[in-house]
Design a protein around this motif. Structure first.
Motif, PDB file in Angstrom:
ATOM      1  N   ARG A 124       0.852  -1.194   0.000  1.00 48.71           N
ATOM      2  CA  ARG A 124       0.000   0.000   0.000  1.00 48.71           C
ATOM      3  C   ARG A 124       0.882   1.235   0.000  1.00 48.71           C
ATOM      4  NH1 ARG A 124      -4.743  -2.047  -1.542  1.00 48.71           N
ATOM      5  NH2 ARG A 124      -5.337  -3.779  -0.245  1.00 48.71           N
ATOM      6  N   THR A 125       0.544   2.187  -0.890  1.00 48.85           N
ATOM      7  CA  THR A 125       1.407   3.353  -1.031  1.00 48.85           C
ATOM      8  C   THR A 125       0.674   4.681  -0.902  1.00 48.85           C
ATOM      9  OG1 THR A 125       1.133   3.276  -3.423  1.00 48.85           O
ATOM     10  CG2 THR A 125       3.057   2.152  -2.509  1.00 48.85           C
ATOM     11  N   SER A 126      -0.640   4.661  -0.688  1.00 48.54           N
ATOM     12  CA  SER A 126      -1.374   5.925  -0.635  1.00 48.54           C
ATOM     13  C   SER A 126      -0.897   6.776   0.532  1.00 48.54           C
ATOM     14  CB  SER A 126      -2.882   5.674  -0.497  1.00 48.54           C
ATOM     15  OG  SER A 126      -3.549   6.919  -0.374  1.00 48.54           O
ATOM     16  N   LYS A 127      -0.579   8.002   0.223  1.00 53.20           N
ATOM     17  CA  LYS A 127      -0.172   8.950   1.263  1.00 53.20           C
ATOM     18  C   LYS A 127      -1.368   9.772   1.730  1.00 53.20           C
ATOM     19  CE  LYS A 127       4.361   8.273   0.354  1.00 53.20           C
ATOM     20  NZ  LYS A 127       4.350   6.964  -0.226  1.00 53.20           N
ATOM     21  N   LEU A 128      -2.477   9.707   0.976  1.00 58.46           N
ATOM     22  CA  LEU A 128      -3.638  10.540   1.259  1.00 58.46           C
ATOM     23  C   LEU A 128      -4.743   9.815   2.015  1.00 58.46           C
ATOM     24  CD1 LEU A 128      -3.919  12.201  -2.267  1.00 58.46           C
ATOM     25  CD2 LEU A 128      -2.822  13.135  -0.225  1.00 58.46           C
ATOM     26  N   PHE A 129      -4.939   8.535   1.713  1.00 60.18           N
ATOM     27  CA  PHE A 129      -6.073   7.810   2.273  1.00 60.18           C
ATOM     28  C   PHE A 129      -5.600   6.493   2.860  1.00 60.18           C
ATOM     29  CE2 PHE A 129      -7.482  10.052  -1.599  1.00 60.18           C
ATOM     30  CZ  PHE A 129      -8.264  11.017  -0.996  1.00 60.18           C
ATOM     31  N   GLU A 130      -6.283   6.050   3.895  1.00 59.38           N
ATOM     32  CA  GLU A 130      -5.971   4.758   4.484  1.00 59.38           C
ATOM     33  C   GLU A 130      -6.905   3.716   3.886  1.00 59.38           C
ATOM     34  OE1 GLU A 130      -6.004   2.721   8.853  1.00 59.38           O
ATOM     35  OE2 GLU A 130      -5.423   4.814   8.684  1.00 59.38           O
ATOM     36  N   ASP A 131      -6.340   2.607   3.438  1.00 57.12           N
ATOM     37  CA  ASP A 131      -7.150   1.518   2.901  1.00 57.12           C
ATOM     38  C   ASP A 131      -7.801   0.776   4.050  1.00 57.12           C
ATOM     39  OD1 ASP A 131      -6.541   1.873   0.172  1.00 57.12           O
ATOM     40  OD2 ASP A 131      -4.604   0.905   0.461  1.00 57.12           O
ATOM     41  N   PRO A 132      -8.975   0.182   3.791  1.00 60.12           N
ATOM     42  CA  PRO A 132      -9.602  -0.626   4.841  1.00 60.12           C
ATOM     43  C   PRO A 132      -8.680  -1.760   5.263  1.00 60.12           C
ATOM     44  CG  PRO A 132     -11.103  -0.299   2.992  1.00 60.12           C
ATOM     45  CD  PRO A 132      -9.766   0.241   2.580  1.00 60.12           C
ATOM     46  N   ALA A 133      -8.744  -2.127   6.535  1.00 58.24           N
ATOM     47  CA  ALA A 133      -7.885  -3.198   7.052  1.00 58.24           C
ATOM     48  C   ALA A 133      -8.102  -4.502   6.285  1.00 58.24           C
ATOM     49  CB  ALA A 133      -8.147  -3.392   8.536  1.00 58.24           C
ATOM     50  N   ALA A 134      -9.319  -4.762   5.862  1.00 63.07           N
ATOM     51  CA  ALA A 134      -9.637  -6.000   5.148  1.00 63.07           C
ATOM     52  C   ALA A 134      -9.419  -5.856   3.648  1.00 63.07           C
ATOM     53  CB  ALA A 134     -11.080  -6.405   5.430  1.00 63.07           C
ATOM     54  N   GLY A 135      -8.763  -4.787   3.226  1.00 57.72           N
ATOM     55  CA  GLY A 135      -8.615  -4.523   1.805  1.00 57.72           C
ATOM     56  C   GLY A 135      -7.625  -5.435   1.115  1.00 57.72           C
ATOM     57  N   LEU A 136      -8.044  -5.959  -0.017  1.00 62.78           N
ATOM     58  CA  LEU A 136      -7.195  -6.796  -0.852  1.00 62.78           C
ATOM     59  C   LEU A 136      -7.074  -6.158  -2.226  1.00 62.78           C
ATOM     60  CD1 LEU A 136      -8.805 -10.314  -0.185  1.00 62.78           C
ATOM     61  CD2 LEU A 136      -6.718  -9.409   0.851  1.00 62.78           C
ATOM     62  N   ALA A 137      -5.994  -6.451  -2.919  1.00 66.11           N
ATOM     63  CA  ALA A 137      -5.915  -6.091  -4.330  1.00 66.11           C
ATOM     64  C   ALA A 137      -7.017  -6.879  -5.039  1.00 66.11           C
ATOM     65  CB  ALA A 137      -4.540  -6.458  -4.890  1.00 66.11           C
ATOM     66  N   THR A 138      -7.530  -6.361  -6.145  1.00 72.80           N
ATOM     67  CA  THR A 138      -8.640  -7.030  -6.819  1.00 72.80           C
ATOM     68  C   THR A 138      -8.298  -8.464  -7.191  1.00 72.80           C
ATOM     69  OG1 THR A 138      -9.388  -4.893  -7.666  1.00 72.80           O
ATOM     70  CG2 THR A 138     -10.326  -6.848  -8.687  1.00 72.80           C
ATOM     71  N   ILE A 139      -7.099  -8.717  -7.696  1.00 77.40           N
ATOM     72  CA  ILE A 139      -6.724 -10.086  -8.059  1.00 77.40           C
ATOM     73  C   ILE A 139      -6.705 -10.983  -6.828  1.00 77.40           C
ATOM     74  CG2 ILE A 139      -4.217  -9.714  -7.949  1.00 77.40           C
ATOM     75  CD1 ILE A 139      -6.122 -11.956 -10.450  1.00 77.40           C
ATOM     76  N   GLU A 140      -6.284 -10.454  -5.691  1.00 74.10           N
ATOM     77  CA  GLU A 140      -6.291 -11.234  -4.451  1.00 74.10           C
ATOM     78  C   GLU A 140      -7.720 -11.565  -4.032  1.00 74.10           C
ATOM     79  OE1 GLU A 140      -2.243  -9.382  -2.385  1.00 74.10           O
ATOM     80  OE2 GLU A 140      -4.201  -8.527  -1.877  1.00 74.10           O
ATOM     81  N   ALA A 141      -8.615 -10.582  -4.164  1.00 75.14           N
ATOM     82  CA  ALA A 141     -10.020 -10.796  -3.803  1.00 75.14           C
ATOM     83  C   ALA A 141     -10.651 -11.848  -4.725  1.00 75.14           C
ATOM     84  CB  ALA A 141     -10.791  -9.483  -3.871  1.00 75.14           C
ATOM     85  N   ILE A 142     -10.330 -11.801  -6.007  1.00 74.68           N
ATOM     86  CA  ILE A 142     -10.861 -12.795  -6.940  1.00 74.68           C
ATOM     87  C   ILE A 142     -10.347 -14.185  -6.572  1.00 74.68           C
ATOM     88  CG2 ILE A 142     -10.733 -13.588  -9.340  1.00 74.68           C
ATOM     89  CD1 ILE A 142     -10.884 -10.584 -10.131  1.00 74.68           C
ATOM     90  N   TYR A 143      -9.071 -14.285  -6.284  1.00 73.73           N
ATOM     91  CA  TYR A 143      -8.493 -15.572  -5.893  1.00 73.73           C
ATOM     92  C   TYR A 143      -9.167 -16.088  -4.626  1.00 73.73           C
ATOM     93  CZ  TYR A 143      -5.029 -19.214  -5.120  1.00 73.73           C
ATOM     94  OH  TYR A 143      -4.419 -20.435  -4.947  1.00 73.73           O
ATOM     95  N   ALA A 144      -9.309 -15.216  -3.621  1.00 74.92           N
ATOM     96  CA  ALA A 144      -9.941 -15.609  -2.354  1.00 74.92           C
ATOM     97  C   ALA A 144     -11.378 -16.069  -2.588  1.00 74.92           C
ATOM     98  CB  ALA A 144      -9.901 -14.446  -1.370  1.00 74.92           C
ATOM     99  N   ALA A 145     -12.127 -15.339  -3.414  1.00 72.93           N
ATOM    100  CA  ALA A 145     -13.513 -15.708  -3.699  1.00 72.93           C
ATOM    101  C   ALA A 145     -13.574 -17.068  -4.396  1.00 72.93           C
ATOM    102  CB  ALA A 145     -14.183 -14.632  -4.553  1.00 72.93           C
TER     103      ALA A 145
END
Length: 156
Positions: free
Chosen positions: A102-123
């Motif tokens: 994670r590299t955003s300097k402006l916003f915090e990603d949700p703790a449960a946040g996954l990259a889309t490919i990771e979410a697809i794999y998990a699903a």
């Protein structure tokens, strides 16, 4: 008797999402996936689809034959797309851990946040679908599998 395949997974990509940084870009052309460019919709019907997101009940093997829809963009962009798909029930993933830096300097990603490919794999794992080739072109694929090895053992 041949096993029936689930409907194609739909990935709705926000137009501001940079294709060069998009983790699902290598899936274009894979028959298991359809890409829609937000706000347009493709020809596929959303009947029988669920949206993968935060705050819903957990996705289970009972969703094996449901269509899956993912919103692809930064968290802030994905939030803006959600109202356009409010007709779909939302289902969450289990406690998977991201390997995406994670590299955003402006916003915090949700703790449960996954990259889309990771979410697809998990699903796919949670619903018992084929995961062959999904992480082949994902730079952090091996790390994702390593940090989630216990979760993967649970689903085998």
């Amino acid at each position: 008797m041949a096993e029936s395949l689930p409907p194609p997974t739909i990935i709705v990509v926000h137009p501001k999402e940079r294709r060069s940084k998009c983790t699902v870009e290598p899936l274009r052309g894979d028959e298991r996936f359809r890409f829609w460019k937000f706000p347009s919709r493709g020809p596929e019907s959303l009947a029988g689809y669920v949206r993968i997101g935060l705050g819903g009940p957990q996705l289970t093997p009972e969703h094996r034959d449901s269509g899956l829809l993912f919103l692809d963009g930064t968290w802030r962009l994905a939030e803006r797309m959600e109202p356009d798909f409010r007709e779909l029930p939302v289902y969450s993933l289990g406690p998977w851990e991201t390997a995406y830096p994670r590299t955003s300097k402006l916003f915090e990603d949700p703790a449960a946040g996954l990259a889309t490919i990771e979410a697809i794999y998990a699903a796919c794992v949670q619903t018992g679908r084929d995961t062959d080739g999904l992480l082949d072109d994902y730079r952090w694929g091996d790390e994702f599998l390593r940090v989630n090895s216990e979760r993967l053992m649970h689903h085998r």
